[in-house]
Motif scaffolding. Structure first.
Motif, short mmCIF file in Angstrom:
data_model
loop_
_atom_site.label_atom_id
_atom_site.label_comp_id
_atom_site.label_asym_id
_atom_site.label_seq_id
_atom_site.Cartn_x
_atom_site.Cartn_y
_atom_site.Cartn_z
N GLU A 118 0.97 -1.35 -0.04
CA GLU A 118 0.24 0.12 0.09
C GLU A 118 0.94 1.15 0.22
O GLU A 118 0.45 2.50 -0.47
CB GLU A 118 -1.03 0.05 1.07
CG GLU A 118 -2.08 -0.89 1.01
CD GLU A 118 -2.90 -0.79 -0.26
OE1 GLU A 118 -3.08 0.51 -0.39
OE2 GLU A 118 -3.27 -1.80 -0.75
N GLN A 119 2.02 1.14 0.66
CA GLN A 119 2.94 2.28 0.67
C GLN A 119 3.22 2.31 -0.91
O GLN A 119 3.56 3.77 -1.07
CB GLN A 119 3.91 2.03 1.84
CG GLN A 119 4.87 3.14 1.78
CD GLN A 119 5.97 2.89 2.93
OE1 GLN A 119 6.19 2.00 3.42
NE2 GLN A 119 6.89 4.14 3.02
N GLN A 120 3.84 1.59 -1.48
CA GLN A 120 4.38 1.68 -2.86
C GLN A 120 3.02 2.23 -3.58
O GLN A 120 3.43 3.02 -4.24
CB GLN A 120 4.79 0.23 -3.61
CG GLN A 120 6.01 -0.27 -2.73
CD GLN A 120 7.19 0.46 -3.25
OE1 GLN A 120 6.97 1.17 -4.18
NE2 GLN A 120 8.58 0.15 -2.90
N ARG A 121 2.16 1.80 -3.55
CA ARG A 121 0.98 2.27 -4.41
C ARG A 121 0.68 3.81 -4.23
O ARG A 121 0.33 4.56 -4.90
CB ARG A 121 -0.46 1.36 -3.91
CG ARG A 121 -1.44 1.78 -4.98
CD ARG A 121 -2.65 0.95 -4.55
NE ARG A 121 -3.59 0.84 -5.67
CZ ARG A 121 -4.74 1.83 -5.85
NH1 ARG A 121 -4.81 3.03 -5.12
NH2 ARG A 121 -5.51 1.72 -6.87
N SER A 122 0.66 3.96 -2.76
CA SER A 122 0.63 5.54 -2.20
C SER A 122 1.70 6.61 -2.96
O SER A 122 1.34 7.46 -3.50
CB SER A 122 0.53 5.74 -0.75
OG SER A 122 0.33 6.95 -0.55
N ALA A 123 2.80 5.87 -2.93
CA ALA A 123 3.97 6.61 -3.61
C ALA A 123 3.86 6.72 -5.01
O ALA A 123 4.23 7.94 -5.39
CB ALA A 123 5.30 5.82 -3.23
N LEU A 124 3.32 5.57 -5.70
CA LEU A 124 2.72 5.78 -7.13
C LEU A 124 2.17 6.77 -7.35
O LEU A 124 2.33 7.85 -8.16
CB LEU A 124 2.51 4.61 -7.70
CG LEU A 124 2.27 4.39 -8.86
CD1 LEU A 124 3.27 4.58 -10.04
CD2 LEU A 124 1.78 2.87 -9.47
N CYS A 125 0.91 6.97 -6.69
CA CYS A 125 -0.12 8.09 -6.92
C CYS A 125 0.45 9.40 -6.53
O CYS A 125 0.34 10.05 -7.61
CB CYS A 125 -1.25 7.84 -5.71
SG CYS A 125 -2.06 6.48 -6.04
N GLY A 126 1.47 9.59 -5.52
CA GLY A 126 2.09 10.78 -5.49
C GLY A 126 3.11 11.18 -6.46
O GLY A 126 3.15 12.43 -7.04
N ARG A 127 3.77 10.13 -7.25
CA ARG A 127 4.69 10.24 -8.35
C ARG A 127 3.96 10.86 -9.60
O ARG A 127 4.25 11.62 -10.16
CB ARG A 127 5.52 9.07 -8.49
CG ARG A 127 6.35 9.18 -9.57
CD ARG A 127 7.39 7.98 -9.53
NE ARG A 127 8.26 7.84 -10.80
CZ ARG A 127 8.97 6.81 -10.99
NH1 ARG A 127 8.84 5.87 -10.12
NH2 ARG A 127 9.81 6.95 -11.82
N LEU A 128 2.88 10.17 -9.72
CA LEU A 128 1.90 10.40 -10.88
C LEU A 128 1.31 11.84 -10.88
O LEU A 128 1.32 12.51 -11.88
CB LEU A 128 0.63 9.50 -11.06
CG LEU A 128 1.28 8.04 -11.17
CD1 LEU A 128 -0.14 7.22 -11.26
CD2 LEU A 128 2.06 7.80 -12.61
N GLU A 129 1.09 12.49 -9.55
CA GLU A 129 0.63 13.77 -9.51
C GLU A 129 1.82 14.68 -9.81
O GLU A 129 1.53 15.68 -10.33
CB GLU A 129 -0.06 14.10 -8.19
CG GLU A 129 -1.43 13.14 -7.89
CD GLU A 129 -2.48 13.59 -8.73
OE1 GLU A 129 -2.56 14.83 -9.22
OE2 GLU A 129 -3.04 12.74 -9.16
#
Length: 594
Positions: free
Chosen positions: A448-459
């Motif tokens: 979940e942390q990786q997924r959250s980091a991915l969302c922030g990276r995409l933003e």
């Protein structure tokens, strides 16, 4: 480096039996990891393309120019002497094998004052009758991933085959780059068009190349191979490069193209126009202000970093291109290796720094060990490959997002509305997260942390696309304003011409007055933005009209003088000798009969 080592050295070599690519460690140690290059920014420049298109010949021209600049420049650097350097020869048989690196780096001073070293890279001909398609794809992909500048050598104009090959190589390069944690697009890709046959339409050189490139990117004049393959020129080239340029070269002449065994590459054996444009190409390509230093993780590419990149790429390119279903495994393994290597480097560096300064007691050494171990673990956690599989999957998902956004907002425009950009972002995010969720390992806090980091990276990536979209809008607005100004100036010029024609043939004083009146009216039509363009044109219009008026006045005076002379002769004949000395008036002039 000794003079005898100044030669081409294999960087990647294909096994003659298996076709497996093997990295040549001796070349890394001798060139990239030398004291001169280890910590110096490097700019690899490669020339790729079909076999027997003169890639090695061109590299030797670049080598001669760089040597001349290193020696202080001056004079005709092309010289009327045989070309030496990379092995090459005329004829129809391919000569260069493998991926070769020139052993002597050539220093250049960049626009910001830094010193960097140019590394010239030669590659075997792609898609020839000797190398396999796999070998060709891997070689060209490697050349692009290693290069700061890549020259793609094509003949006359790109064919559909060129685009299909570029697409295939770029896709494979992106896969390798994702595995190695490196940018997949070459900073500067130059299409070098040999034997350009239409200089009357677009002139030789960079300016003609810029015009015809815009035409090609819009889909014009790309010859389809007839196999029904969908051709998206801008997308195909945009997939491979951050900056795309074009340069048009003429035919080199019969001696160079005809396989003459006596051809040595001397300037006198080249067609004069080709030799002139060849000089121009080398100086344009190697202009220090135009040489990009490739960056990896925000740091300039040094000799040591390039060696590490070669090793990483070699691990993935040693065999056939991996199947798509195996991509995640390759990405995961590479990410894990990068994380471990970074942690080990941190630990080793910390110990070396502590022990180099003083001799440590066992207690102090244990303390330094614990500190170095702690720093290494922090480095490992901070690395993109800490959670190897999910981190690699996030990298691939981010790359998928970037590709989708480039399709919605191409690098060269046009711009889109804010609503359209937001819609494209939302769709790309959904696709990227779906890609991540479908392949992620586990559902715990780490995933979940990786997924959250991915969302922030995409933003964060969206912010970059918004900035790029705003820049495209400004460019389009400037282009639209320039077009309106051009149209206004064209109307003003037509208006001036019509007004001067209506004025008729005037003497010089009246002509000047008519010009001033017509010029004032034209300036009002052109507007403030167009007056700068119009003023020079108007000044050029007056002088030929004045010359024509003066010529008319001269011809009229000569006509009247001839008429007066004829009348005088007639009067002399009528009056005879008895009336000599009599003065008569013809027009405004008086004549005496003698």
């Amino acid at each position: 480096m000794a003079a005898e080592e100044d030669r081409a050295m294999p960087l990647f070599a294909a096994d003659p039996d298996s076709g497996e690519l093997r990295l040549q460690e001796a070349t890394l140690e001798r060139v990239l990891l030398s004291d001169q290059l280890r910590d110096s920014p490097v700019i690899p420049i490669s020339i790729t393309g079909a076999f027997r298109r003169g890639k090695s010949f061109l590299l030797n021209v670049l080598l001669r120019y760089l040597r001349s600049q290193s020696a202080g420049g001056g004079g005709d650097w092309l010289e009327d002497a045989p070309l030496t350097g990379f092995p090459w020869r005329g004829g129809r048989q391919a000569h260069t094998r493998d991926l070769q690196l020139w052993s002597r780096p050539l220093p250049v001073t960049l626009a910001d004052g830094r010193t960097a070293h140019v590394l010239l890279v030669d590659s075997q001909g792609a898609f020839d009758n000797v190398s396999t398609p796999t070998e060709s794809v891997v070689m060209r992909a490697l050349a692009g991933l290693l290069s700061g500048v890549q020259v793609l050598n094509v003949s006359r104009q790109p064919q559909s085959d060129d685009l299909q090959q570029a697409r295939l190589c770029a896709e494979y390069a992106r896969l390798l780059a994702s595995a190695a944690g490196a940018p997949h697009r070459t900073p500067r890709l130059v299409l070098l068009v040999r034997d350009w046959a239409f200089p009357a339409e677009e002139p030789y050189g960079a300016e003609g190349g810029r015009h015809i490139l815009g035409h090609w990117l819009a889909g014009g004049d790309i010859e389809d191979g007839g196999d029904g393959t969908d051709i998206d020129t801008a997308a195909d080239w945009g997939l491979a490069a951050e900056e795309l340029e074009c340069f048009l070269l003429p035919h080199p002449g019969a001696a160079a193209a005809g396989g003459d065994p006596e051809f040595s590459g001397a300037a006198s054996q080249l067609a004069p126009e080709f030799a002139e444009r060849l000089r121009e190409f080398a100086e344009w390509l190697l202009d220090a202000a135009r040489l990009p230093v490739r960056e990896i993780d925000g740091r300039p590419l040094t000799g040591a970093a390039l060696a590490a990149l070669c090793r990483s790429l070699s691990e993935h390119a040693a065999r056939l291109p991996p199947q798509l279903e195996a991509a995640a495994d390759h990405l995961a393994a590479a990410a894990a290796r990068r994380a471990v290597q970074a942690a080990l480097r941190s630990y080793t560096t910390r110990l070396e720094e502590a022990t180099a300064a003083e001799s440590l007691s066992e207690t102090r050494l244990q303390q330094v060990h614990r500190e170095a171990e702690s720093e290494a673990r922090q480095t490992l956690v901070a690395c993109p490959g800490a959670d190897s599989h999910n981190a690699a999957l996030a990298e691939a998902s981010s790359a998928a997002y970037e590709s989708a956004m480039l399709a919605a907002l191409p690098a060269d425009g046009p711009s889109v509305t804010d609503v359209r950009l937001s819609e494209a972002h939302a769709a790309a995010v959904r696709a990227a997260l779906q890609h991540f969720d479908s392949g992620r390992d586990g559902a715990g806090p780490a995933a979940e942390q990786q997924r959250s980091a991915l969302c922030g990276r995409l933003e964060g990536q969206l912010a970059g696309h918004r900035t790029r979209n705003a820049a495209l809008r400004q460019q389009e607005a400037a282009a639209a304003a320039a077009e309106l100004t051009r149209q206004a100036v064209a109307r003003a010029q037509t208006q001036y011409q019509q007004q001067m024609v209506a004025a008729g043939e005037l003497a010089e004083p009246a002509l000047r007055q008519a010009h001033q009146a017509a010029a004032a009216a034209a300036a009002a039509t052109a507007g403030a933005a167009g007056q700068a363009q119009l003023s020079g044109w108007l000044a050029a219009q007056l002088e030929p009209r004045l010359q024509a008026a003066r010529q008319r006045e001269k011809q009229e005076l000569e006509r009247k003088q001839a008429e007066a002379q004829a009348q005088l002769q007639a009067a002399q004949a009528i009056c005879g000798p008895r009336h000599r000395g009599i003065t008569i008036r013809i027009g405004k002039k008086k004549f005496s009969i003698r």
